[in-house]
Write an enzyme that holds these catalytic residues in place. Structure first.
Site, short mmCIF file in Angstrom:
data_model
loop_
_atom_site.label_atom_id
_atom_site.label_comp_id
_atom_site.label_asym_id
_atom_site.label_seq_id
_atom_site.Cartn_x
_atom_site.Cartn_y
_atom_site.Cartn_z
CB CYS A 195 -1.82 -2.45 -3.44
SG CYS A 195 -1.77 -1.70 -5.08
CB THR A 196 -4.49 1.28 -1.16
OG1 THR A 196 -3.96 0.68 0.02
CG2 THR A 196 -5.61 2.24 -0.77
#
Length: 328
Positions: A195-196
């Site tokens: 994810c980010t």
């Protein structure tokens, strides 16, 4: 410098004079207001802007300011019980990417809707950015992007599965359907997720383990740490990475990317979108033109007019604010 080690500090001052810190910590808080109030006060005193969410499970946010101000805020956060080793990722910005400071109480610091997960003691195996390529190049590994569709749309890792979710709340249902496919095929696969900034994977890997998946891995520090750490010539990342502030996207080395934000639908727009006849600044873009009514577009046009007038006066306008989401 207070709150930062030498390795913490912005590696290249040419990135910009503003220090941006993405941070999160899963740790139990009994009294959320006791955490929120002094933190909000300090951020205001230091001229720091951004968003920090405080929940019973911990805190999460992205903030920006001078290195000294960010250092003072991090010193304070690290003094909170359970936050001494808070995960922080730094980058630079040429100008302040937020309009104001918000420290808010939430039920979850990243909303998945699975209240019984243990994102502290039952998460997947962390994989350092420099080891990530080997893992996802393994044919036996299934790579899953845990972010939402508009984020995946501007960049992802080569070969990663896109769940096509519009909200992190949809991920459990998507995975349960995917797990049924694995079971029908007699598989117990090795799963790598990213994810980010790493926070969503703390929950998604905990969820997979609660669902009986044993061989679960996630990228430590998320895409941002990978783009900062892995040389572009060795990278398996394709495109840009959406971020939840006025930079909109970043590239390798965490340089500011080429995307801007549609103020009507809050989705990222690439250079080609800006050339479309369906794009009108603050009113519509190719992603949302056919989903909005004439009444809505008229309302957006008035908001855009007010924002432009405020800009001429040298004032901030709430309609300019970036997407209000601190998930990383």
């Amino acid at each position: 410098m207070a709150g930062m080690t030498q390795t913490d500090a912005i590696s290249d001052p040419a990135d910009g004079p503003i220090c941006v810190a993405a941070l999160y910590q899963f740790t139990p808080f009994e009294d959320r207001e006791a955490i929120r109030i002094p933190l909000a006060t300090l951020c205001e005193e230091q001229g720091v802007r951004g968003t920090i969410l405080v929940a019973h499970e911990g805190l999460n946010g992205t903030i920006a300011g001078s290195e000294e101000a960010i250092g003072a805020v991090l010193d304070h956060i690290r003094s909170i019980p359970g936050c001494a080793n808070i995960e922080v990722k730094f980058s630079g910005a040429p100008k302040m990417p937020f309009l104001r400071m918000k420290v808010r109480i939430k039920k979850e610091i990243v909303t998945m809707g699975q209240p019984d997960l243990d994102p502290v003691g039952n998460v997947g195996t962390y994989v350092a950015p420099q080891d990530w390529n080997d893992l996802i190049n393994d044919p036996a590994t299934i790579v899953i992007d845990t972010r939402n569709d508009y984020e995946v749309g501007i960049g992802t890792f080569r070969g990663a599965i896109d769940p096509e979710t519009t909200s992190f709340r949809e991920f459990p249902e998507w995975f349960r359907a995917k797990r049924a496919e694995f079971k029908a095929e007699g598989k117990q696969p090795k799963i790598a997720m990213f994810c980010t900034g790493g926070i969503r994977c703390e929950k998604s890997t905990a969820f997979l383990k609660s669902e009986g998946m044993a061989d679960v891995y996630h990228l430590k520090g998320g895409i941002l740490k990978y783009l900062e750490t892995v040389p572009e010539e060795e990278s398996l990342w394709e495109g840009e990475c959406f971020v939840f502030d006025e930079r909109v996207s970043v590239k390798h080395g965490l340089e500011v990317g080429t995307h801007t934000l549609c103020r009507a639908c809050r989705n990222p727009m690439g250079p080609d979108d800006l050339k479309s006849e369906l794009f009108e600044d603050g009113i519509s873009c190719p992603n949302c033109y056919h989903t909005k009514t004439e009444e809505q577009r008229a309302r957006y046009a008035e908001r855009q007019k007010q924002a432009e007038l405020a800009k001429q006066r040298g004032e901030a306008h709430i309609g300019d604010d970036a997407q209000e989401n601190a998930s990383a």
